[in-house]
Design a protein around this motif. Structure first.
Motif, PDB file in Angstrom:
ATOM      1  N   MET A 124       0.771  -0.819  -0.305  1.00  0.00           N
ATOM      2  CA  MET A 124       0.273  -0.245  -0.060  1.00  0.00           C
ATOM      3  C   MET A 124       0.871   1.053  -0.128  1.00  0.00           C
ATOM      4  O   MET A 124       2.045   1.019   0.217  1.00  0.00           O
ATOM      5  N   SER A 125       0.246   2.705  -0.346  1.00  0.00           N
ATOM      6  CA  SER A 125       1.247   3.643  -0.145  1.00  0.00           C
ATOM      7  C   SER A 125       1.592   4.127   1.393  1.00  0.00           C
ATOM      8  O   SER A 125       0.676   3.810   1.986  1.00  0.00           O
ATOM      9  N   VAL A 126       2.329   4.733   1.324  1.00  0.00           N
ATOM     10  CA  VAL A 126       2.856   5.108   2.896  1.00  0.00           C
ATOM     11  C   VAL A 126       2.206   6.523   2.729  1.00  0.00           C
ATOM     12  O   VAL A 126       2.246   7.077   1.854  1.00  0.00           O
ATOM     13  N   GLU A 127       0.972   6.989   3.319  1.00  0.00           N
ATOM     14  CA  GLU A 127       0.710   8.202   3.505  1.00  0.00           C
ATOM     15  C   GLU A 127       1.196   9.104   4.476  1.00  0.00           C
ATOM     16  O   GLU A 127       2.012   8.225   5.682  1.00  0.00           O
ATOM     17  N   LEU A 128       1.868  10.207   4.630  1.00  0.00           N
ATOM     18  CA  LEU A 128       2.786  11.154   5.480  1.00  0.00           C
ATOM     19  C   LEU A 128       1.829  12.433   5.560  1.00  0.00           C
ATOM     20  O   LEU A 128       1.628  13.513   4.660  1.00  0.00           O
ATOM     21  N   LYS A 129       0.820  12.271   6.447  1.00  0.00           N
ATOM     22  CA  LYS A 129      -0.104  12.763   6.875  1.00  0.00           C
ATOM     23  C   LYS A 129       0.656  14.337   7.469  1.00  0.00           C
ATOM     24  O   LYS A 129       1.379  14.236   8.091  1.00  0.00           O
ATOM     25  N   GLY A 130       0.110  15.829   6.507  1.00  0.00           N
ATOM     26  CA  GLY A 130       0.571  16.810   7.609  1.00  0.00           C
ATOM     27  C   GLY A 130       1.011  17.209   7.650  1.00  0.00           C
ATOM     28  O   GLY A 130       2.172  17.337   9.226  1.00  0.00           O
ATOM     29  N   LEU A 131       2.409  16.651   7.257  1.00  0.00           N
ATOM     30  CA  LEU A 131       4.224  16.742   6.574  1.00  0.00           C
ATOM     31  C   LEU A 131       3.843  18.842   6.558  1.00  0.00           C
ATOM     32  O   LEU A 131       3.671  18.903   6.080  1.00  0.00           O
ATOM     33  N   ASN A 132       5.372  19.356   7.654  1.00  0.00           N
ATOM     34  CA  ASN A 132       5.532  20.270   7.645  1.00  0.00           C
ATOM     35  C   ASN A 132       6.800  20.598   7.013  1.00  0.00           C
ATOM     36  O   ASN A 132       7.861  20.609   7.493  1.00  0.00           O
TER      37      ASN A 132
END
Length: 234
Positions: free
Chosen positions: A156-164
């Motif tokens: 599955m894709s790697v999801e990085l939410k809210g990366l600053n």
């Protein structure tokens, strides 16, 4: 044993589908005993924390463009891998029973190594600094020969939410091509898994920002840059 050498020459069957949602329907002509397949899934399940030397958990890559320029062996350690305790017999994958997996301890610097550090400096550094990441997916056995189980790996894709980075907050997705063709076998009382992960692209807020490999190119250099070869042992 020669099986370990196969880790460096695993070829991916790129089929034009990235690691986002659906499965593939195919018939490769193999007819497997369902009970034998279940026995292998049962044997495979558990945690793979790796050992030392030949039985260490590693991800190998061909080009050394990651942050650590002293990494001449072109490897990175993995902290662990888990295979779920049961086979999914109700929802099949590509017409086969499947099990889920989780790969722990994939460093952000490895997943960011093909990002241009000048064009996308903020994005590259943000993924590198994200630390150890997790990759989940499904495994489906398609053949068993000579006590070796041959499997399709669907990451599955790697999801990085809210990366600053660059003064803003962004949702970043690292996608992979699938299926990868991998192996499972026993050696010296160790369970061993070997399989490829081929990075496809990196999306920022739903838009493709970095294309790593197009899935159809015959450019061997581009393919090798995208390839991460994983070895895991119990």
């Amino acid at each position: 044993m020669k099986r370990f050498n196969k880790l460096f020459i695993i070829l991916l069957c790129c089929v034009g589908a990235m690691s986002v949602t659906s499965c593939l329907d195919s018939d490769d002509g193999y007819s497997l005993d369902p009970e034998l397949v279940r026995q292998y899934y049962t044997q495979m399940r558990g945690s793979y924390y790796g050992g030392t030397g030949l039985y260490a958990n590693k991800v190998y890559f061909y080009n050394d463009t990651i942050t650590d320029k002293n990494n001449t062996s072109k490897t990175d350690s993995l902290s662990g891998y888990g295979l779920n305790g049961g086979v999914n017999y109700t929802t099949t994958l590509a017409g086969r029973d499947s099990v889920s997996f989780v790969l722990n301890g994939v460093s952000g610097r490895v997943l960011a190594k093909e990002i241009d550090g000048e064009q996308h400096k903020g994005l590259k550094e943000a993924i590198e600094n994200a630390g150890n990441l997790q990759i989940k997916g499904q495994i489906a056995i398609y053949n068993i020969q000579g006590q070796v189980a041959y499997m399709y790996f669907y990451p599955m894709s790697v999801e990085l939410k809210g990366l600053n980075y660059d003064g803003g907050t962004h949702d970043v997705t690292i996608s992979f091509w699938y299926p990868g063709l991998g192996y499972y076998f026993m050696q010296d009382a160790h369970k061993v898994l070997q399989f490829p992960l081929v990075m496809a692209s990196i999306l920022v807020d739903g838009n493709e920002t970095v294309k790593i490999y197009d899935g159809s190119s015959y450019d061997e250099t581009a393919y090798r840059k995208a390839l991460l070869s994983v070895q895991l042992c119990d």
